[in-house]
Design an enzyme around this catalytic site. Sequence first.
Site, short mmCIF file in Angstrom:
data_model
loop_
_atom_site.label_atom_id
_atom_site.label_comp_id
_atom_site.label_asym_id
_atom_site.label_seq_id
_atom_site.Cartn_x
_atom_site.Cartn_y
_atom_site.Cartn_z
N PHE A 81 27.42 -61.07 11.53
CA PHE A 81 28.34 -61.60 10.52
C PHE A 81 28.28 -63.11 10.55
CE2 PHE A 81 32.27 -63.18 8.76
CZ PHE A 81 32.46 -62.38 7.66
N LYS B 109 36.57 -71.46 14.09
CA LYS B 109 37.61 -70.67 14.77
C LYS B 109 38.39 -71.45 15.82
CE LYS B 109 35.78 -66.06 13.84
NZ LYS B 109 36.84 -65.38 13.14
N ASP C 104 24.93 -69.02 15.98
CA ASP C 104 26.26 -68.99 15.37
C ASP C 104 27.27 -68.75 16.48
OD1 ASP C 104 28.67 -68.25 14.26
OD2 ASP C 104 27.80 -67.03 12.66
N1 PMP Z 1 30.37 -66.43 12.05
C1 PMP Z 1 30.93 -65.59 12.92
C2 PMP Z 1 30.16 -65.17 14.12
C3 PMP Z 1 32.22 -65.09 12.69
O1 PMP Z 1 32.77 -64.24 13.56
C4 PMP Z 1 32.92 -65.51 11.53
C5 PMP Z 1 34.32 -65.04 11.22
N2 PMP Z 1 34.67 -63.81 11.68
C6 PMP Z 1 32.30 -66.40 10.66
C7 PMP Z 1 31.02 -66.84 10.94
C8 PMP Z 1 32.98 -66.89 9.43
O2 PMP Z 1 33.97 -67.81 9.78
P1 PMP Z 1 35.16 -68.17 8.79
O3 PMP Z 1 35.97 -66.94 8.62
O4 PMP Z 1 35.88 -69.29 9.48
O5 PMP Z 1 34.55 -68.63 7.52
#
Ligand code: PMP
Length: 403
Positions: free
Chosen positions: A131, A245, A216
């Site tokens: 994700f 986050k 990521d």
């Molecule tokens: N990358 C990862 C690994 C995530 O877990 C998330 C959110 N769950 C995101 C990107 C997207 O982040 P945001 O919701 O702050 O846009």
Amino acid sequence: MTAPLQQRWGQSLMKNYGTPPIALVGGSGPYVTDADGKRYLDLLGGIAVNSLGHAHPAIVEAVTTQLQTLGHVSNLYISPPVVELAEKLLDRFGHPGRAFFCNSGTEANEAAFKLARRTGRPEIVAAEKAFHGRTMGALAMTGQPSKRAPFEPMPPGVRFVPYGDTEALDAAVTDQTAAVILEPILGEAGVIVPPADYLAAARRITSERGALLILDEVQTGVARTGTFFAHQQVGVVPDVMTLAKGLGGGLPIGACIATGPAAELFEPGQHGTTFGGNPVAAAAALAVLGVIESEGLTDHVAAVGKTIATSIEDLHHPLIAGVRGAGLLLGIELTEALSGRAEAAARDAGFLINAPAPDVLRLAPPLIITEEQAQSFVGALPAILDTAAQNDKGDLVNKENRA
Ligand code: PMP
């Protein structure tokens, strides 16, 4: 009198919100309170966001002082907190480079995608089940077809490989590959830890073919897994890393950090965002970094995480298959697909957790959670699972009756 929130949301918010189970109105430390005054131990922290819990004095103070000094400046100018934050993050990274600030994990990955396109090579290799976010670029790299399907066509050039499979990665990366993007641990897919040598192999394969390695670390970064960045546990240095986050401790901030030639790929004016790296969010992030350091939270996370995982396994509950993850990013594997019901039963019992997969429960509590607070959940877990199993049977009976 105004109607309760739970009756109003359905008229004013878009339908993508689904049906929120509760409305939260307050928070302090690792606890939150709902609109009915019920208190919960927040073991999810807004999904790894509230690194210092709710209303932490260091964040309140940093944000208040910054707002009284200088608020938003847009990306036309710079301000002291944003430069200091870039310096501190690069220092933690341990490699010279540059940071770009934005407002979310999605945007950080979108920036990484655009940075990769600047290499002149067309393809991105991403992992199935991964994700990376919800904007079109980040979504195009997200390995969950059901999330992409309603929005096809996606931006082209993304190729998917099974996560954790070195051979598949080796076969997919060519001289047309601009970058490989990977989560060090799959978060949204259910806290899936790859084989120990996977990231090192990804580093070797990308270096050999002149492709970038993007990690990521939106969910795993900023002390979440017991080291400041998850990649530090396996000694792998990415060319590009994305954060969000927990970085802002509740305020919206994301970062795309690059080292080596990747740090030089954007030219002035090629990428930006109005609110990115604004002084208030940057001040909150500096407060987060300060408390992680002064309170030794990285070691605390490693120790508490290990104890929770062991205590849960020691329950020897028939519905628990095991615990996986690192630090305070944990997945409780269930022997049956009961996680949605367990999430609801936990909520009734006063604990917020979530169900990223049908047979997985996720814990990503504030980094400041104490051993005692965490153990209160472990103590309640058997009854939560038993209730979930009973509700499941109840449902089956109902379904049979309806049939
Ligand atoms: N990358 C990862 C690994 C995530 O877990 C998330 C959110 N769950 C995101 C990107 C997207 O982040 P945001 O919701 O702050 O846009």
